[in-house]
Design an enzyme around this catalytic site. Structure first.
Site, PDB file in Angstrom:
ATOM      1  N   GLY A 165      14.228-102.836 -63.052  1.00 48.75           N
ATOM      2  CA  GLY A 165      14.325-103.317 -61.496  1.00 48.75           C
ATOM      3  C   GLY A 165      13.591-102.328 -60.875  1.00 48.75           C
ATOM      4  N   SER A 166      14.115-101.885 -59.502  1.00 49.01           N
ATOM      5  CA  SER A 166      13.322-101.103 -58.489  1.00 49.01           C
ATOM      6  C   SER A 166      13.681 -99.579 -59.165  1.00 49.01           C
ATOM      7  CB  SER A 166      13.812-101.133 -57.186  1.00 49.01           C
ATOM      8  OG  SER A 166      13.644-102.408 -56.681  1.00 49.01           O
ATOM      9  N   THR A 167      14.166 -99.178 -60.089  1.00 49.65           N
ATOM     10  CA  THR A 167      14.651 -97.758 -60.479  1.00 49.65           C
ATOM     11  C   THR A 167      13.121 -97.363 -60.931  1.00 49.65           C
ATOM     12  OG1 THR A 167      15.458 -98.508 -62.531  1.00 49.65           O
ATOM     13  CG2 THR A 167      16.989 -97.875 -60.724  1.00 49.65           C
ATOM     14  N   LYS A 187      10.275 -98.087 -60.101  1.00 56.68           N
ATOM     15  CA  LYS A 187       9.208 -97.581 -59.124  1.00 56.68           C
ATOM     16  C   LYS A 187       9.004 -96.043 -58.966  1.00 56.68           C
ATOM     17  CE  LYS A 187       9.929-101.735 -56.127  1.00 56.68           C
ATOM     18  NZ  LYS A 187      10.628-102.569 -55.383  1.00 56.68           N
TER      19      LYS A 187
END
Length: 295
Positions: free
Chosen positions: A219-221, A223
């Site tokens: 997920g956004s981790t 990024k």
């Protein structure tokens, strides 16, 4: 007299025919059934455990993850795991009741000496009357990294995996909770079954590796990883990127949108890397990934 001899000859032919049919039946049609009969199970198990199963080592070629030792029981060798839980999800286990897992299963034909590449050595051992030996497997796991990953994870549930991008080599693989494979490789059946039941009854599922058996989308981790790569390639926090509502993904008919279908940076035409990270903007990081991949 001649008639008796003829009858005797016919009788012998029939007898040989029956014997031939019986032998073929046993060797062809009944072979699997006989081999798998319960009466043969322990004999087959003893034959399997008569092999000096090869060791599993870390990348340094010295750190032993799994080895075989002489047993005092009916089975000649017993599998042991020197560092237990630290490498439990790497080696897996080798149990006379519950079979094999992980590397013990994947490289079984090498560890047992049955791989085609080991045929010359196996034949040499046979001719010289030496016990059959398996090959040693050297993994890519770095002991120092494995220990550091284990320490960093501590008692927290989760996983740490370190992979060398250039080769794909797995340098460390740690998952919590882990398990001690020695409990399952022991040769006291009652103890092995009790350990198996306890491990499977544990709601945290220690036999299931959170590093390799479960799916945890980053997920956004991720990024943060993409942002770090952008910085390394000269795109600073103030670098600007187009800010559409969706990103057309090349070579597909799919698009990538932001959470909730919105537009980042208040709908501005451009957005900075710092703003995109602050707002966790999917579209921007998709653009960055495409840009970095094209370099």
């Amino acid at each position: 007299m001649e008639r008796q001899i003829r009858r005797l000859g016919i009788g012998l032919l029939l007898l040989f025919a029956l014997l031939f049919a019986q032998v073929n039946y046993l060797q062809v049609f009944a072979a699997d059934r006989i081999a798998n009969h319960d009466a043969n199970a322990f004999r087959q198990l003893k034959a399997e455990y008569a092999v000096d199963r090869g060791s599993i080592l870390a990348a340094d070629g010295r750190t032993v993850l799994a080895s075989s030792r002489r047993s005092s029981g009916d089975l000649k060798y017993e599998r042991r795991y020197a560092q237990g839980e630290r490498y439990g999800h790497v080696t897996g286990f080798y149990s006379f009741i519950f079979g094999k897992r992980e590397l013990e299963d994947t490289f079984n034909e090498y560890l047992t000496g049955d791989a085609a590449e080991l045929f010359p050595q196996t034949m040499t051992d046979l001719v010289l009357g030496r016990p059959k030996r398996g090959a040693t497997i050297v993994t890519t796991i770095e002991p120092e990294l494995q220990a550091a990953a284990e320490s960093a994870l501590g008692d927290q549930p989760g996983a740490v995996v370190a992979i060398e991008p250039a080769t794909g080599n797995v340098l460390a693989l740690v998952a919590n909770p882990s398990f001690d494979p020695n409990l399952l490789s022991a040769q006291i059946g009652r103890d092995v079954r009790d350990a198996w039941e306890d491990l499977n009854a544990d709601p945290d599922k220690p036999l299931v590796s959170r590093a390799s058996d479960e799916l945890f989308p980053p997920g956004s981790t991720f990024k943060l990883v993409t942002a770090a790569a952008a910085l390394e390639h000269g795109f600073g926090p103030d670098s600007t990127w187009d800010n559409p509502q969706v990103l057309d993904l090349p070579l597909t008919d799919a698009t990538l949108g932001n959470f909730g279908g919105g537009v980042c940076a208040g709908g501005a035409a451009q957005i900075t890397l710092a703003q995109a990270l602050e707002e966790s903007c999917n579209v921007t990081f998709g653009e960055i990934g495409l840009e970095l991949g094209a370099e």
